[in-house]
Motif scaffolding. Structure first.
Motif: not given
Ligand code: 6PG
Length: 224
Positions: A62-64, A70-89, A96-99
């Motif tokens: 979903n993050a992809r 949307l979020t690859q657009r230059p006006f979206v600050p990366p620090e405002r995007v909080h993805r779920i790290r699906g690469e982890l178990p 991690d996401y709950e934290q």
């Protein structure tokens, strides 16, 4: 609706917290938002309602999908995007996401998003809350790893306490394959274990459905 809620939230609280849905239906909305460089992106916290247990470059991620639309657009600050790290178990990704969410919503009993976007599966699932899946019973954690037997996979998902704490929930439902689930959701009496989307009953927030004609059915089955 999204723009109005964003401006209202930012005016009242200085930020707009938005949980994005995965799947294909919301792509068009994200592509529309991607044309709006004028929106106050530095005050919009973009989170996710769920994620597949895959890396962010996986076609199923979903993050992809959100990055591409949307979020690859230059006006979206990366620090405002909080993805779920699906690469982890999955269990670690959930913790991690709950934290992360607890940093965004400090001291809250449950994260209270200004808006949560949700889709509806043909089987009645929403986010990654699938029929007969363990996370349906979660009443304390904000985020859960969820074993989906029907798909033989793990997912990471917001739980009902968070979905129902939202100020606004918006279901985006499209396609004739959703008609049955939508009618079960709106007019049926099936238990949440069968139609999980029925568990979305905001405590004090609003619940809105944007439904296309195909999903609404031939007319005789209009949802009430
Ligand atoms: C996901 C979504 C999921 C989705 C529904 C509908 O990760 O897939 O969160 O809940 O909203 O499956 O998907 P479509 O929009 O592709 O029909």
């Amino acid at each position: 609706m999204v723009e109005r809620l964003a401006h209202e939230a930012i005016e009242e609280r200085g930020r707009f917290t938005l949980a994005l849905s995965g799947g294909s239906t919301p792509r068009a909305l994200y592509e529309l938002l991607a044309q709006r460089s004028d929106l106050p992106w530095s005050q919009i916290e973009l989170c996710f309602g769920d994620e597949r247990a895959v890396p962010p470059d996986d076609p199923a991620s979903n993050a992809r999908m959100v990055h591409e639309t949307l979020t690859q657009r230059p006006f979206v600050p990366p620090e405002r995007v909080h993805r779920i790290r699906g690469e982890l178990p999955a269990a670690e990704a959930a913790r991690d996401y709950e934290q992360r969410l607890r940093q965004l919503f400090p001291g809250a009993a449950a994260a209270r998003f200004d808006l949560i976007l949700l889709g509806l599966g043909a089987d009645g699932h929403t986010a990654s809350l699938f029929p007969d899946s363990p996370a349906l019973a979660e009443t304390r954690a904000w985020v859960a790893a969820n074993r989906i037997e029907a798909l033989n996979t793990e997912r990471i998902t917001l739980t009902f306490p968070v979905l129902n704490a939202a100020a606004h929930v918006l279901f985006l439902v499209a396609g004739a394959d959703k008609t049955h689930a939508l009618n079960e959701l709106l007019a049926g009496s099936a238990p949440v274990s069968v139609i999980p989307a029925r568990g979305v009953q905001p405590n004090s927030g609003t619940l809105t459905f944007f439904v296309d004609e195909a999903a609404a059915g031939s007319g005789e089955e209009t949802a009430h």
